[in-house]
Enzyme design. Structure first.
Site, PDB file in Angstrom:
ATOM      1  N   LYS A 163      10.606 -18.122   8.623  1.00  0.00           N
ATOM      2  CA  LYS A 163      10.667 -16.952   8.158  1.00  0.00           C
ATOM      3  C   LYS A 163      12.039 -15.856   8.870  1.00  0.00           C
ATOM      4  O   LYS A 163      12.709 -15.830   9.834  1.00  0.00           O
ATOM      5  CB  LYS A 163       9.681 -16.096   9.745  1.00  0.00           C
ATOM      6  CG  LYS A 163       9.497 -14.465   9.638  1.00  0.00           C
ATOM      7  CD  LYS A 163       8.000 -14.045  10.551  1.00  0.00           C
ATOM      8  CE  LYS A 163       8.249 -12.717  10.903  1.00  0.00           C
ATOM      9  NZ  LYS A 163       7.110 -12.119  12.389  1.00  0.00           N
ATOM     10  N   GLY A 214       5.697 -15.476   1.666  1.00  0.00           N
ATOM     11  CA  GLY A 214       5.072 -13.964   1.831  1.00  0.00           C
ATOM     12  C   GLY A 214       5.470 -12.989   1.916  1.00  0.00           C
ATOM     13  O   GLY A 214       7.426 -13.287   2.879  1.00  0.00           O
ATOM     14  N   GLY A 243       5.969  -9.767   5.478  1.00  0.00           N
ATOM     15  CA  GLY A 243       5.583  -9.832   6.579  1.00  0.00           C
ATOM     16  C   GLY A 243       6.465  -7.630   7.251  1.00  0.00           C
ATOM     17  O   GLY A 243       7.346  -7.154   6.459  1.00  0.00           O
ATOM     18  N   ALA A 244       5.989  -7.509   7.801  1.00  0.00           N
ATOM     19  CA  ALA A 244       6.412  -6.706   8.149  1.00  0.00           C
ATOM     20  C   ALA A 244       7.537  -6.197   9.104  1.00  0.00           C
ATOM     21  O   ALA A 244       8.458  -5.347   8.250  1.00  0.00           O
ATOM     22  CB  ALA A 244       5.243  -5.044   9.417  1.00  0.00           C
ATOM     23  N   PHE A 245       8.074  -7.941   9.292  1.00  0.00           N
ATOM     24  CA  PHE A 245       9.503  -7.882   9.844  1.00  0.00           C
ATOM     25  C   PHE A 245      10.090  -8.733   9.366  1.00  0.00           C
ATOM     26  O   PHE A 245      11.441  -9.407  10.008  1.00  0.00           O
ATOM     27  CB  PHE A 245       9.361  -7.962  11.201  1.00  0.00           C
ATOM     28  CG  PHE A 245       8.777  -6.875  11.748  1.00  0.00           C
ATOM     29  CD1 PHE A 245       9.180  -5.732  12.170  1.00  0.00           C
ATOM     30  CD2 PHE A 245       7.284  -6.789  12.627  1.00  0.00           C
ATOM     31  CE1 PHE A 245       8.310  -4.254  13.549  1.00  0.00           C
ATOM     32  CE2 PHE A 245       6.707  -5.816  12.485  1.00  0.00           C
ATOM     33  CZ  PHE A 245       6.683  -4.239  13.540  1.00  0.00           C
ATOM     34  N   GLY A 246       9.956  -9.359   8.437  1.00  0.00           N
ATOM     35  CA  GLY A 246      10.313 -10.382   7.162  1.00  0.00           C
ATOM     36  C   GLY A 246      10.006 -10.893   6.033  1.00  0.00           C
ATOM     37  O   GLY A 246       8.965 -11.320   5.886  1.00  0.00           O
ATOM     38  N   VAL A 292       9.166 -14.496   4.052  1.00  0.00           N
ATOM     39  CA  VAL A 292       8.551 -16.341   4.820  1.00  0.00           C
ATOM     40  C   VAL A 292       9.149 -16.688   3.581  1.00  0.00           C
ATOM     41  O   VAL A 292       8.452 -16.395   2.267  1.00  0.00           O
ATOM     42  CB  VAL A 292       7.363 -16.283   5.147  1.00  0.00           C
ATOM     43  CG1 VAL A 292       6.873 -17.541   5.483  1.00  0.00           C
ATOM     44  CG2 VAL A 292       6.815 -15.589   6.446  1.00  0.00           C
ATOM     45  N   ASP A 326      -2.174  -7.677  16.117  1.00  0.00           N
ATOM     46  CA  ASP A 326      -2.040  -7.448  14.935  1.00  0.00           C
ATOM     47  C   ASP A 326      -3.285  -8.342  14.502  1.00  0.00           C
ATOM     48  O   ASP A 326      -2.226  -8.968  13.971  1.00  0.00           O
ATOM     49  CB  ASP A 326      -0.680  -7.776  14.212  1.00  0.00           C
ATOM     50  CG  ASP A 326      -0.818  -7.011  12.909  1.00  0.00           C
ATOM     51  OD1 ASP A 326      -2.095  -6.305  12.273  1.00  0.00           O
ATOM     52  OD2 ASP A 326      -0.001  -6.902  12.410  1.00  0.00           O
TER      53      ASP A 326
END
Length: 675
Positions: free
Chosen positions: A385, A363, A365-368, A370, A481
């Site tokens: 991550k 997947g 995410g906003a910062f990386g 996975v 979050d």
């Protein structure tokens, strides 16, 4: 000629390293460690284990029967075998543990003390005691003493209250019943245990007592030779498991030591050489010219030698200083941010993810991103991550690292390790085979359908972990979050809260101020959207939206069927509640197979948490009590309150840090009006 000093330094360093390596290998040393109270500094926690108030918990602390396994391993490896002297060390360990139960009669399965060459030892739940993998029974190698609280005929258990010596299998080579000496494993009392192995006698003894005094008679005495099982690097630790029970396994203190090795001798010893082993060469007189030439050469070497040595010393000092600064910075980073999880090498993680191949992506995410990582040697699967190479990404990486490394709770995604090499920032988590809640809830993951008991357990688990973050940590953690995609489901469909990239640590008596509103639309509290101020009440709002999702099977904001109109989930549920049709909000995919009172309770709690007025939202401790039937249902107004913000008042710093929880009167920034 610039390469000469460096080459000399390399050769010199290799020489010194070689000499000290010989010394290090010359004789193994005895080891001792003493944990009067546990910290994360020298321990690795795996599975469902956790640390709370200096005490280690090995399995989930939950009020309903569940399956759980966890292990705790000391990071310091133990050398039992000295290949130079061919000696196997003896060992002695002492620890205090208790086995308690939330529900009477719901016991099983027990705990173990183990020695293993694998520092990632974590087995299956149930009768496997967190020590053996149910699908690979011969995978984990170990010597263990088990404290078993359930009769499992599969492993030839004698009864449901016994101890045993296990070597590479849970079929004990010898068992004993501690009740014969007045020790009940299930009493809930603190039990002190001593385990001694003497290699010269080839005997292992186990003593147990309710006091700190070591009894004269051991509970278990076994004649066994462990020398073949204690070669190479060995790790010591504890494991435990449950299956359909609420048994708790706690370790309060632990000491361990090896003995039997000879003291290390001084590394330098002069050699004795006899006179007749020396060959004497007769001296030949030299001519005057040769003598003068030799004097000039000697003078030249006398000047050049020290000069050359000074240059070498300066170069060596400069390189050493540079390396020292790098090591100091690295150690400072490690000591300040991480004291428990393991540091992985970049090469190791790159190999486990097949070079961060796109086929391994789990997947984004906003910062990386996975990735799924499979470690070939152990067969362990983890999630890695990989942070983006931006300043913001590094900042969020460090935020997540510093926060989650200090937190231990059964409903948190467990941080296994980290890596900061080659400009990469990587976090290693335990792998969640069932993925995220949103994918399961909206059937993006095949083969999984959430039943009502599982949904209620998810709501309960997230309430428990938020209560921990808000009120039980030394410093309060505001997640900021909370959403369905940040809630992972383990193999038993238990919830695990993750992604702490937006979290903030705060003192309990202060409110954090954020200069940038962060989070996901649909989950954000109205006052947070307006003022960018995150408090525990903003987390409560997000939690309310999540459990409405769980109960209704609808996204926070979605389009109406056959229409382009967007519908807010909170508004939709509140409208049904105002018309006396609250339970019609239940997910139709449940086909009516749910407890109506529990459904009503979950929906009302969701509405109460998502109240626009932050002063009317309950605390997470209150929510947990309600879901556990320990408190009355909240009073929810039939009409959803509306929130009107005033633009006439200036937004000063004092206004931003206004704590809505502590205020009993309406905030000067908004007024609550009925629709």
């Amino acid at each position: 000629m610039n390469f000469l000093p460096r080459k000399f330094l390399v050769l010199f360093s290799l020489f010194v390293f070689f000499e000290f390596s010989i010394v290090a290998m010359a004789s193994a040393e005895n080891l001792k460690f003493d944990f009067r109270s546990f910290t994360l500094r020298n321990l690795t926690l795996l599975g469902d284990s956790y640390l709370r108030n200096g005490v280690l918990g090995l399995t989930r602390e939950i009020g309903v029967p569940s399956s759980s396994s966890g292990s705790v391993i000391c990071n310091s490896p133990v050398s039992f075998f000295d290949p130079v002297t061919n000696i196997t060390a003896s060992f002695s360990t002492r620890f205090s543990f208790s086995i308690t139960n939330v529900s009477s009669g719901s016991y099983g399965d027990g705990l173990t003390f183990f020695l293993s060459p694998n520092n990632r030892t974590l087995g299956s739940s149930g009768g496997f005691l967190g020590l053996v993998n149910s699908s690979q029974l011969t995978k984990n190698r170990f010597v263990a003493v088990e404290f078993d609280t359930r009769l499992d005929s599969h492993f030839n258990d004698p009864n449901d209250n016994h101890i045993g010596l296990d070597i590479d299998t849970l079929n004990s080579i010898k068992t004993a019943d501690p009740t014969l000496l007045g020790i009940d494993l299930k009493s809930g009392n603190l039990i002190t245990t001593w385990i001694d192995y003497k290699d010269d006698q080839k005997k292992l003894n186990v003593w147990m007592s309710y006091s700190n005094s070591k009894p004269e008679k051991p509970v278990l005495s076994a004649d066994t030779d462990l020398s073949d099982y204690l070669k190479g690097v060995i790790y010591a630790g504890f494991s435990a498991s449950t299956e359909g029970s609420t048994e708790l396994h706690l370790i309060q203190d632990w000491t361990f030591q090896t003995f039997g090795f000879q003291p290390v001798k001084p590394w330098y010893q002069p050699h004795n050489v006899s006179d007749n082993s020396v060959t004497v060469t007769p001296l030949i007189p030299a001519s005057n010219s040769t003598s003068k030439r030799r004097k000039k050469l000697g003078l030249g070497f006398g000047i050049a030698g020290p000069a050359f040595f000074c240059v070498v010393l300066l170069v060596f000092g400069w390189i050493s200083l540079k390396k020292w600064k790098e090591i100091r910075t690295d150690k400072s980073f490690k000591s300040e941010l991480l004291k428990g999880p393991r540091e992985f090498s970049y090469k190791e993680l790159r190999s486990a993810t097949k070079g961060f191949h796109s086929s391994r992506i789990l997947g984004h995410g906003a910062f990386g991103t996975v990735y799924k990582a499979i470690f070939p040697e152990s067969g362990v699967i983890c999630a890695v991550k990989r942070s983006k190479h931006t300043h913001e990404g590094q900042t969020e990486f460090l935020a997540e690292l510093s926060i989650i490394a200090c937190l231990r709770h059964k409903n948190l995604v467990q941080l296994q390790g980290w890596c900061a090499e080659k400009g990469e920032l990587l976090l290693v988590y335990e792998f969640m085979p069932n993925g995220s809640l949103d994918k399961v809830l909206y059937q993006e993951t095949e083969g999984i359908s959430l039943k009502w008991p599982q949904r209620y357990n998810i709501a309960l688990g997230i309430a428990s972990v938020l209560c921990y973050l808000h009120q039980e940590c030394e410093q309060q953690v505001i997640h900021r979050d909370i959403k369905a995609s940040n809630i992972m489901l383990d193999r038993n469909v238990n919830p695990r809260l993750g992604d702490f990239g937006l979290a903030r640590l705060t003192e309990h008596d202060k409110s954090p101020v954020s200069t940038l509103t962060a989070g996901t639309m649909g989950y954000l509290a109205p006052e947070y959207l307006q003022y960018g101020k995150a408090t525990e009440k903003t987390d409560v709002f997000s939690y309310g939206v999540v459990i409405l999702e769980v109960a209704c099977g609808r996204r926070p904001i979605e389009k109406e069927t056959n229409s382009q109109k967007m519908v807010n989930l909170v508004d939709w549920v509140w409208s049904l509640y105002s018309r006396g049709k609250l339970t019609e909000a239940a997910d139709s995919r449940l086909n009516g197979e749910f407890e109506k009172e529990e459904m009503r309770k979950l929906l009302l709690v969701g509405l109460s948490c998502a109240n626009p007025d932050c002063t009317e939202r309950p605390s997470m401790r209150r929510v947990l009590q309600i879901l556990n039937n320990e408190a009355e249902l909240p009073i929810v107004p039939k009409t959803k309150p509306s929130l009107t913000f005033s633009n006439s008042l200036p937004l000063s710093l004092e206004d931003i840090v206004f704590d809505c929880e502590d205020s009993k009167a309406p905030s000067p920034f908004y007024e609550i009006k009925p629709n």
